[in-house]
Design a protein around this motif. Structure first.
Motif: not given
Length: 262
Positions: A173-178, A183-186, A202-205
């Motif tokens: 509810w606080i992150s903005k994946p856009a 990009e994605t990352a772990v 780091l992805a969506d979500p």
């Protein structure tokens, strides 16, 4: 100490620290900017004061065995605070936080362990420790908003940080994946004071996994209070400790965009 004891003590110490600052603020200072960019200092205090009034009512209803307030109770409280002068907001902050903390501190051992607080927006009642952590998080972040306006080295209250970490796992509810721009990352995250390790996906979500990643694409090492401020949109370039270290494909500016604040 029970969990509730620790949380209540942290609320008390955090409030006392902020109250000492607020009592010294003149009218010009109350009109000055806070670190919450859309609010002046008085508006931050109004938010904390109205929240304390609503929380006092919620906790008292739970003690009395009554359901949550119905109708437009919260809206009525917010409207009254919004229409108050800056000085009234500052004085009301002190008055209602005194009342809320006194009510927390009045709970006996059985209530601290077994009382359940019903919130209309949650599927089930929560215990006093959980209810207190919600208030502690709000108080701690907004205390920083006020104190950091004049102290560039301000940090979150140390007593609050371990308790707030327990509530930092839900980022949806606080992150903005856009802000990742596809990009994605772990990231393998390590915090200090206290020491914790977890995986930030780091992805969506955007999600947190308590288990370590097998092959993380990068690492993030930082003080626990800095992690909490990052997740809450409060780790700007001028507020970032020198000890923060990030490796991998994602930049700190990208993380700041993902966690832009709320």
């Amino acid at each position: 100490m029970s969990n509730a004891d620790i949380v209540i003590a942290a609320i008390r110490s955090g409030y006392d620290r902020l109250a000492d600052v607020v009592k010294k603020l003149d009218d010009d200072a109350l009109a000055g900017p806070s670190a919450a960019t859309e609010w002046d200092i008085a508006q931050v205090l109004s938010h904390l004061g109205s929240g304390a009034e609503i929380s006092t009512n919620t906790l008292q209803l739970a003690i009395d065995g009554q359901p949550p307030a119905e109708g437009d109770f919260n809206q009525t409280v917010w409207a009254r605070w919004d229409s108050s002068s800056r000085r009234e907001q500052a004085d009301g902050f002190l008055e209602w936080n005194d009342k809320l903390i006194a009510l927390f501190e009045s709970l006996d051992a059985d209530q601290r362990e077994n009382l359940r607080v019903e919130l209309s927006w949650l599927p089930a009642p929560i215990d006093v420790a959980g209810f207190g952590r919600m208030r502690l998080s709000e108080l701690t972040h907004h205390s920083w908003d006020v104190r950091s306006a004049t102290d560039p080295d301000a940090t979150l209250d140390a007593a609050a940080v371990p308790e707030m970490l327990q509530n930092s796992g839900n980022l949806s509810w606080i992150s903005k994946p856009a802000a990742l721009n596809g990009e994605t990352a772990v990231l393998a995250v390590t915090t200090t004071d206290p020491e914790t390790t977890f995986t930030l996906r780091l992805a969506d979500p955007v999600t947190i996994d308590e288990a370590p990643a097998d092959q993380p694409g990068g690492t993030l090492t930082l003080p626990a209070e800095a992690w909490l401020r990052l997740a809450a949109g409060r780790l700007g370039p001028d507020r970032t400790p020198a000890s923060v270290e990030l490796t991998g494909p994602i930049t700190l500016d990208t993380l700041r965009g993902v966690f832009a604040g709320f």
